[in-house]
Design an enzyme around this catalytic site. Sequence first.
Site, short mmCIF file in Angstrom:
data_model
loop_
_atom_site.label_atom_id
_atom_site.label_comp_id
_atom_site.label_asym_id
_atom_site.label_seq_id
_atom_site.Cartn_x
_atom_site.Cartn_y
_atom_site.Cartn_z
N LYS A 49 -18.43 10.14 -30.03
CA LYS A 49 -17.84 8.94 -30.00
C LYS A 49 -18.49 7.75 -29.30
O LYS A 49 -19.44 8.12 -28.52
CB LYS A 49 -16.35 9.30 -29.06
CG LYS A 49 -15.31 8.23 -29.21
CD LYS A 49 -14.58 8.65 -30.71
CE LYS A 49 -13.26 7.81 -30.69
NZ LYS A 49 -12.34 8.59 -31.74
N ASP B 215 -12.91 3.21 -35.46
CA ASP B 215 -11.89 3.68 -34.55
C ASP B 215 -11.06 2.48 -34.37
O ASP B 215 -11.27 1.49 -34.89
CB ASP B 215 -12.56 4.39 -33.43
CG ASP B 215 -11.62 5.35 -32.76
OD1 ASP B 215 -11.40 6.29 -32.99
OD2 ASP B 215 -11.12 4.80 -31.62
N1 GLU Z 1 -12.22 7.80 -35.37
C1 GLU Z 1 -11.50 8.70 -36.35
C2 GLU Z 1 -11.17 9.99 -35.50
O1 GLU Z 1 -10.92 9.73 -34.37
C3 GLU Z 1 -12.38 8.97 -37.45
C4 GLU Z 1 -13.58 9.70 -37.12
C5 GLU Z 1 -14.86 9.90 -38.30
O2 GLU Z 1 -14.37 9.65 -39.37
O3 GLU Z 1 -15.74 10.37 -37.97
O4 GLU Z 1 -10.88 10.97 -35.80
#
Ligand code: GLU
Length: 426
Positions: free
Chosen positions: A110, A150
Amino acid sequence: MTTHDHAPDKSLESIEYRMREAGRWLKLEDGVIETLIAPRRVLEVSIPIRRDDGTRVRFTGWRVQHNITRGPAKGGIRYHPSVNRDETVSLAVAMSLKTALMNLPLGGAKGGVAVDPKLLSEHELERVTRRYVSEIFAFLGPDKDVPAPDVGTNAQVMAWVMDQYSIGIGHAVPGVVTGKPLALGGSLGRDSATGRGVVEAASLVCQANGTSLEGKRIVIQGFGNVGMWAARLAAGWGAKIVGVSDVGGVIASEKGLDVQALVRATQSGATSVVDAGIGEVVARGVQNSTKVFSLPSDIAMPCALGGAIDKDEATALAAKYIIEGANGPLTPAADELLNDRGVIVVPDIYANAGGVTCSYLEQCQNYAHLQWDEDEVNASVVNTMRAVFKRLHTFSQENGLTYRAAASVLGVKALADAHQLRGLHP
Ligand code: GLU
């Protein structure tokens, strides 16, 4: 032993606690579970930019690669004033558990910048993004770490990430990010994927309890990408969206809101659902956005930020099912209280995994230089959600675990198995 030199924040404490509980259930050695809990890499970077008026301002950003044992690190980039180190670590841990539970060959990551994107111009936002990417450049790449959208980021931000990375490499590298625009190798269906997964999760948990989504009253907190698509798709299944909230407040309608009209209004200038002229405005202000959960309903979908539902909101919550579209929307106290009341919670690492599942399909298309059609992508997301629900439901029933505990155990087990098979260097 943990490595904190200060008290961890609540979200980190609670996900670490869940991993330890799962480790205990699996009878893992303490050394193994503590290794799995610790993030592999935490990068903290300084992001100085020039504002449009020529003055300089500095932001702080993070990129956390929590687990890379099963594949490249994967997870979104968040732009929000509340972004901090520990929350980013906790969200990266959740991504590792999510990709492991969904059986995707990916790790967990993240990233984020502590910034309010609404207070920056488009050019300033682009400069923040480019500087952030250049600070973490050495750690990114299709086989290393692949960001995605996100909270507070979108396809345009991903396009800048792709461009900045590609400039450094010397040729176009579409596979360095997912959730990018179609014209740069994005996937059809990525936009709707998280919301589609949330609605599929709701439908599956209804089925498992001998009922269906049709006619169910749903309340949704958040009308961003996830909440908006969840509302649209659930209404398409014949559910009634009886309440929606965002930073502006709460709107409601016992008969069900006209979701199509709400989408049109918010896409053509209404800055909040309360300004859309749809339904009845029952509360105003961001501090009242959780009032949506006290409306009479069958299903609650928190699709905004973490920690939205604490004890008070949980006490007032009317629904029988909670589908966690956001990451970590329930505090541990709320979770316990709701479990005791028999409310069925479908946890984030499963319920919102449609997004990363589709991101994985986007990566596959990028590796193969192909573009799949939208029906194929959507069907693949839905099939993955169904297959994993079956496993999750069976495992929780057979072992007398809540869905949340079962999901944590299945996720930790996949991480521990991979860790065990690879062995420890040196
Ligand atoms: N931000 C999204 C999540 O929390 C997607 C993450 C992604 O596709 O890598 O799952």
